[in-house]
Write a protein that holds these residues in place. Structure first.
Motif, PDB file in Angstrom:
ATOM      1  N   GLU A   1       0.833  -1.205   0.000  1.00  0.00           N
ATOM      2  CA  GLU A   1       0.000   0.000   0.000  1.00  0.00           C
ATOM      3  C   GLU A   1       0.869   1.257   0.000  1.00  0.00           C
ATOM      4  N   LEU A   2       1.962   1.230   0.753  1.00  0.00           N
ATOM      5  CA  LEU A   2       2.896   2.349   0.782  1.00  0.00           C
ATOM      6  C   LEU A   2       3.442   2.606  -0.629  1.00  0.00           C
ATOM      7  N   LYS A   3       3.825   1.546  -1.331  1.00  0.00           N
ATOM      8  CA  LYS A   3       4.333   1.684  -2.706  1.00  0.00           C
ATOM      9  C   LYS A   3       3.264   2.263  -3.625  1.00  0.00           C
ATOM     10  N   ASN A   4       2.021   1.789  -3.498  1.00  0.00           N
ATOM     11  CA  ASN A   4       0.926   2.288  -4.338  1.00  0.00           C
ATOM     12  C   ASN A   4       0.635   3.766  -4.074  1.00  0.00           C
ATOM     13  N   ILE A   5       0.690   4.147  -2.813  1.00  0.00           N
ATOM     14  CA  ILE A   5       0.458   5.555  -2.458  1.00  0.00           C
ATOM     15  C   ILE A   5       1.559   6.430  -3.058  1.00  0.00           C
ATOM     16  N   LYS A   6       2.805   5.983  -2.960  1.00  0.00           N
ATOM     17  CA  LYS A   6       3.917   6.754  -3.524  1.00  0.00           C
ATOM     18  C   LYS A   6       3.749   6.917  -5.031  1.00  0.00           C
ATOM     19  N   LYS A   7       3.338   5.853  -5.718  1.00  0.00           N
ATOM     20  CA  LYS A   7       3.100   5.932  -7.169  1.00  0.00           C
ATOM     21  C   LYS A   7       1.990   6.924  -7.481  1.00  0.00           C
ATOM     22  N   ARG A   8       0.915   6.859  -6.716  1.00  0.00           N
ATOM     23  CA  ARG A   8      -0.231   7.752  -6.925  1.00  0.00           C
ATOM     24  C   ARG A   8       0.180   9.207  -6.740  1.00  0.00           C
ATOM     25  N   LEU A   9       0.964   9.470  -5.700  1.00  0.00           N
ATOM     26  CA  LEU A   9       1.406  10.839  -5.437  1.00  0.00           C
ATOM     27  C   LEU A   9       2.333  11.353  -6.537  1.00  0.00           C
TER      28      LEU A   9
END
Length: 116
Positions: free
Chosen positions: A23-31
Motif C-alpha cells: 500500500e505504501l508503494k501504491n500511495i507513492k506511485k499515486r502521489l
C-alpha cells in the motif's frame, strides 16, 4: 451494496490508517502521478488530529482514492468497521488471516515528509 454517507464527515472516520508495504508503494506511485499543484494543495491542508494525511478537507473526500489502503476500502461494509451513520451496510465479517502485515500508520508513522 448500500452507499456510505461520507459527505459532511470531514474525515472523522479516516484515521489512523494502518498500511502495508504494498500500500505504501501504491500511495507513492499515486502521489508521483498527481499534478504538483494538487499535491501541494492536499499536503498543506489543515486536518483534524488523527485524520489521515491524505484526506482532502476542501473536497470532503479521500485525496488518494484510487490508491487508498484496504482498510479504507473495507470501512463501513464490515461489522468490525461499521459506519455509525449507516450501520445497515456493514454486512460482511473480516477474515484476519488474509491480511498482509502492517508496517505503520498514516498520520503517525508516515507523514508527508516520507512522501516527498
Amino acid at each position: 451494496m448500500g452507499k456510505l454517507p461520507c459527505e459532511g464527515c470531514k474525515g472523522l472516520c479516516c484515521g489512523p490508517v494502518p498500511i502495508t508495504e504494498n500500500e505504501l508503494k501504491n500511495i507513492k506511485k499515486r502521489l508521483k502521478s498527481m499534478p504538483t499543484k494538487l499535491r501541494i494543495e492536499l499536503k498543506n491542508q489543515q486536518r483534524f488530529v488523527g485524520t489521515c494525511i491524505f484526506y482532502d478537507m476542501q473536497k470532503d473526500r479521500c485525496g488518494i482514492h484510487s490508491a487508498r489502503p484496504e482498510i479504507c476500502r473495507m470501512f463501513g461494509y464490515y461489522q468490525e468497521l461499521v459506519c455509525f451513520r449507516n450501520p445497515v451496510v456493514a454486512t460482511k465479517t473480516m477474515k484476519t488471516s488474509t491480511f498482509e502485515k502492517h508496517i505503520g500508520i498514516l498520520s503517525i508513522d508516515y507523514m508527508w515528509k516520507d512522501f516527498d
